[in-house]
Design a protein around this motif. Structure first.
Motif, short mmCIF file in Angstrom:
data_model
loop_
_atom_site.label_atom_id
_atom_site.label_comp_id
_atom_site.label_asym_id
_atom_site.label_seq_id
_atom_site.Cartn_x
_atom_site.Cartn_y
_atom_site.Cartn_z
N GLY A 164 0.81 -1.22 0.00
CA GLY A 164 0.00 0.00 0.00
C GLY A 164 0.84 1.26 0.00
O GLY A 164 0.57 2.19 0.75
N TYR A 165 1.86 1.31 -0.86
CA TYR A 165 2.78 2.44 -0.89
C TYR A 165 2.04 3.75 -1.23
O TYR A 165 1.13 3.79 -2.04
CB TYR A 165 3.88 2.20 -1.93
N SER A 166 2.46 4.83 -0.57
CA SER A 166 1.80 6.12 -0.80
C SER A 166 2.74 7.31 -0.61
O SER A 166 2.37 8.43 -0.96
CB SER A 166 0.61 6.28 0.16
N ILE A 167 3.93 7.09 -0.07
CA ILE A 167 4.82 8.21 0.23
C ILE A 167 5.22 9.01 -1.01
O ILE A 167 5.26 10.25 -0.95
CB ILE A 167 6.08 7.71 0.98
N PRO A 168 5.55 8.38 -2.16
CA PRO A 168 5.91 9.20 -3.33
C PRO A 168 4.83 10.21 -3.70
O PRO A 168 5.13 11.37 -4.01
CB PRO A 168 6.11 8.17 -4.44
N ARG A 169 3.58 9.79 -3.66
CA ARG A 169 2.49 10.72 -3.99
C ARG A 169 2.39 11.82 -2.95
O ARG A 169 2.19 12.99 -3.27
CB ARG A 169 1.16 9.96 -4.07
N MET A 170 2.53 11.46 -1.68
CA MET A 170 2.38 12.46 -0.62
C MET A 170 3.52 13.47 -0.61
O MET A 170 3.32 14.64 -0.28
CB MET A 170 2.29 11.75 0.74
N LEU A 171 4.72 13.03 -0.99
CA LEU A 171 5.85 13.94 -1.07
C LEU A 171 5.85 14.75 -2.37
O LEU A 171 6.48 15.81 -2.46
CB LEU A 171 7.17 13.18 -0.97
N GLY A 172 5.19 14.22 -3.39
CA GLY A 172 5.16 14.90 -4.67
C GLY A 172 6.38 14.64 -5.52
O GLY A 172 6.72 15.45 -6.39
N THR A 173 7.07 13.52 -5.29
CA THR A 173 8.22 13.18 -6.13
C THR A 173 7.70 12.65 -7.47
O THR A 173 6.92 11.71 -7.50
CB THR A 173 9.12 12.13 -5.45
N ASP A 174 8.17 13.25 -8.53
CA ASP A 174 7.60 12.94 -9.85
C ASP A 174 8.57 12.20 -10.76
O ASP A 174 8.37 12.14 -11.97
CB ASP A 174 7.16 14.23 -10.54
N ARG A 175 9.63 11.62 -10.20
CA ARG A 175 10.57 10.88 -11.03
C ARG A 175 11.12 9.70 -10.23
O ARG A 175 11.17 9.74 -9.00
CB ARG A 175 11.72 11.78 -11.50
N PRO A 176 11.53 8.65 -10.93
CA PRO A 176 12.08 7.48 -10.24
C PRO A 176 13.51 7.72 -9.80
O PRO A 176 14.13 8.73 -10.18
CB PRO A 176 12.02 6.39 -11.32
N PRO A 177 14.07 6.82 -9.00
CA PRO A 177 15.48 6.95 -8.60
C PRO A 177 16.41 6.90 -9.80
O PRO A 177 16.10 6.28 -10.83
CB PRO A 177 15.70 5.73 -7.69
N THR A 178 17.53 7.58 -9.69
CA THR A 178 18.58 7.50 -10.71
C THR A 178 19.45 6.29 -10.40
O THR A 178 19.81 6.05 -9.25
CB THR A 178 19.44 8.78 -10.69
N VAL A 179 19.80 5.54 -11.43
CA VAL A 179 20.61 4.33 -11.25
C VAL A 179 22.02 4.62 -11.76
O VAL A 179 22.22 4.92 -12.94
CB VAL A 179 20.02 3.13 -12.00
N ILE A 180 23.00 4.53 -10.86
CA ILE A 180 24.41 4.71 -11.21
C ILE A 180 25.14 3.43 -10.87
O ILE A 180 25.40 3.13 -9.70
CB ILE A 180 25.03 5.89 -10.45
N ASP A 181 25.41 2.62 -11.88
CA ASP A 181 26.12 1.36 -11.68
C ASP A 181 25.45 0.53 -10.58
O ASP A 181 26.10 0.09 -9.63
CB ASP A 181 27.59 1.61 -11.33
N GLU A 182 24.15 0.34 -10.67
CA GLU A 182 23.34 -0.45 -9.74
C GLU A 182 23.17 0.21 -8.38
O GLU A 182 22.58 -0.39 -7.47
CB GLU A 182 23.90 -1.87 -9.59
N MET A 183 23.68 1.40 -8.20
CA MET A 183 23.41 2.17 -6.99
C MET A 183 22.22 3.08 -7.26
O MET A 183 22.18 3.81 -8.25
CB MET A 183 24.64 3.01 -6.61
N LEU A 184 21.21 3.02 -6.39
CA LEU A 184 20.01 3.82 -6.56
C LEU A 184 20.15 5.13 -5.81
O LEU A 184 20.44 5.14 -4.61
CB LEU A 184 18.78 3.06 -6.03
N VAL A 185 19.98 6.23 -6.51
CA VAL A 185 19.99 7.56 -5.88
C VAL A 185 18.54 8.00 -5.77
O VAL A 185 17.89 8.27 -6.78
CB VAL A 185 20.81 8.57 -6.70
N PRO A 186 18.00 8.07 -4.55
CA PRO A 186 16.57 8.35 -4.40
C PRO A 186 16.21 9.78 -4.76
O PRO A 186 17.01 10.70 -4.54
CB PRO A 186 16.33 8.08 -2.90
N PRO A 187 15.03 10.00 -5.31
CA PRO A 187 14.59 11.37 -5.60
C PRO A 187 14.37 12.13 -4.30
O PRO A 187 14.15 11.54 -3.24
CB PRO A 187 13.28 11.17 -6.37
N GLU A 188 14.42 13.44 -4.38
CA GLU A 188 14.30 14.28 -3.20
C GLU A 188 13.26 15.37 -3.43
O GLU A 188 13.19 15.96 -4.50
CB GLU A 188 15.65 14.92 -2.88
N MET A 189 12.45 15.61 -2.41
CA MET A 189 11.46 16.68 -2.47
C MET A 189 11.27 17.23 -1.07
O MET A 189 11.24 16.46 -0.10
CB MET A 189 10.13 16.15 -3.02
#
Length: 379
Positions: A164-189
Motif C-alpha cells: 500500500g505504498y503512498s509516500i511518493p504521492r504524498m511527497l510529490g516526487t515525480d521521477r524514479p530513482p537515478t541508477v548509477i552502476d546499480e546504486m540507486l539515488v533516491p529522488p528528493e522533495m
C-alpha cells in the motif's frame, strides 16, 4: 584545460542528487577561461538523460558568473563511461563486499552490509507504526520528515508499506530513482529523500508477493540505495505485525518505534498490539502520536469526532510520552493527495505547528543518550 581560478569558483557547486562537489566527484572535465572572458566548461553527467541537467546548468553558470573575469559562459555536457560510473559508485557507496559486521548476513545478496546497523552509524531510524490502517500513519510520516528537514536535518524515508505504498504521492516526487552502476539515488522533495515500491511497480497493478520477496525488497531499499548518512531515516511501516515488521527489527536493531493512534478505543487497542510487537523484537517504543484528535468547525468550536483521551491513555499504559495531538483538517488530506505536505505549504497552520513540535521532541528530548562508536570495544 583547467583554469585554477575558475575551478575554485566551481568547487562549491554540488551535484543536486549526490550532494557532493562536481569538482571532487570528477564531473568537471574542462574549465578554460579565454582571453575575451568566455568560460568554456565541460561537465560529465553521471547518466545520459540526467533528470537534473537544467539544475546543474543553472548552478554552474551562476557560480562561474561570480568571477569578474568572466563575461560569458559556454557550458557543454558529456556522460561518464561505465568504468567511471563504477568508480563513482565505489567512492560513494563502497564495495558490495565491504566491511563485515554483525549484520552482514542481512545485506544485499552480493554481501553489502546495512549501514544503519553498523556501530559507527549516526543515523536514527524512526519506525512509524500503527498496527492498523486508516489512522493517517503515512501522512504523519511524510509531514514529520518534512518538519525534521525544515529544522536542518538530513532526512530519508523508506516506504516499507510494499502493498500500500503512498509516500511518493504524498511527497510529490515525480521521477524514479537515478541508477548509477546499480546504486540507486533516491529522488528528493521538500528536503526529503525517499525510496518506495511505488517507483518500480507498474501503475494500477497490485504487488502480489510472498514473504521472501518482501524481505528482499527491504534489503535493497536499505543497502542498494545511496542514503548519504542521513540524520534520520523514517520508515513508514505497513499495518499489522507481519513479515515486514519482523524483518525491519533485524535490519535496524537500533530503530526507535513511534506508534500512531486515533482517540477511539478500537484504534488504541490495535495500536497496543503494535507496541507489544516492538517489545518482543527488542525495539524501544519511544512515544505515541495521536491523530484526528479533533475537528474545528466554522463556529470555532472543537468537535472530538473520534472521542478523546485514547492517545494519552495508551501512553500512560506503556509508560512513554504522548508526543502530540494532531487535528483533523481537510488540508492535510488534500496536501497528501497532490504532493504538497501541510508542513511545507502551510507552515503557520495549527497542524504544521503540531508536527514541528513533535519533530522537536523527537530530535532533542528523545535523542538517544548512548554513544555508538566503532572505536569502543569491550575487552
Amino acid at each position: 584545460m583547467m583554469n585554477d581560478l575558475l575551478v575554485e569558483a566551481l568547487r562549491p557547486v554540488q551535484d543536486p542528487e549526490l550532494h557532493r562537489s562536481i569538482v571532487d566527484l570528477g564531473m568537471l572535465r574542462q574549465a578554460d577561461l579565454a582571453d575575451d572572458g568566455t568560460a568554456r566548461i565541460l561537465v560529465a553527467l553521471t547518466i545520459a538523460g540526467c533528470p537534473l541537467r537544467n539544475e546543474i546548468t543553472n548552478r554552474v553558470t551562476s557560480a562561474a558568473e561570480t568571477l569578474d573575469e568572466v563575461s560569458a559562459v559556454e557550458l557543454e555536457f558529456t556522460v561518464m563511461t561505465d568504468d567511471e560510473r563504477e568508480q563513482l559508485r565505489r567512492t560513494l557507496h563502497g564495495d558490495a563486499s565491504g566491511s563485515a559486521g554483525s549484520h552482514q548476513a542481512h545485506g544485499h545478496a552480493e554481501g553489502r552490509a546495512i549501514p544503519f546497523a553498523q556501530p559507527g552509524s549516526t543515523t536514527r531510524p524512526l519506525l512509524i507504526s500503527s498496527g492498523k490502517g486508516g489512522v493517517g500513519k503515512s501522512s504523519i510520516t511524510t509531514n514529520l520528515a518534512v518538519a525534521l528537514a525544515g529544522m536542518g536535518h538530513r532526512v530519508g524515508v523508506v516506504d516499507a508499506d510494499i502493498y500500500g505504498y503512498s509516500i511518493p504521492r504524498m511527497l510529490g516526487t515525480d521521477r524514479p530513482p537515478t541508477v548509477i552502476d546499480e546504486m540507486l539515488v533516491p529522488p528528493e522533495m521538500w528536503g526529503v529523500r525517499c525510496i518506495s515500491m511505488g517507483y518500480f511497480a507498474p501503475e494500477n497493478e497490485a504487488v502480489i508477493w510472498r514473504g521472501p520477496m518482501l524481505h528482499k525488497a527491504l534489503e535493497q531499499f536499505l543497502t542498494d540505495v545511496y542514503w548519504d548518512e542521513p540524520d534520520f531515516l523514517l520508515v513508514d511501516m505497513p499495518p499489522g505485525t507481519g513479515d515486514i515488521a519482523i524483518s525491519l527489527s533485524q535490519y535496524l536493531p537500533r530503530g526507535e518505534v513511534y506508534v500512531v493512534t486515533t482517540p477511539q478505543p478500537a484504534a488504541q487497542k490495535v495500536a497496543r498490539l503494535s507496541a507489544a510487537m516492538a517489545e518482543k523484537v527488542n525495539l524501544p517504543v519511544k512515544g505515541i502520536i495521536e491523530n484526528m484528535s479533533w475537528f474545528t468547525g466554522d463556529d470555532g468550536k472543537r468537535y472530538e469526532i473520534f472521542g478523546a483521551g485514547g492517545g494519552q491513555e495508551l501512553a500512560d499504559e506503556l509508560g512513554i510520552p504522548l508526543l502530540g495531538q494532531l487535528p483533523l483538517v481537510p488540508m492535510l488530506r488534500e496536501g497528501g493527495d497532490v504532493g504538497r505536505p501541510i508542513v511545507a505549504v502551510e507552515p503557520e497552520s495549527e497542524s504544521a505547528a503540531a508536527f514541528r513540535a513533535i519533530a522537536e521532541r523527537i530530535a532533542v528530548e528523545l535523542k538517544p543518550k548512548k554513544i555508538f562508536s566503532p572505536e569502543l570495544k569491550v575487552i
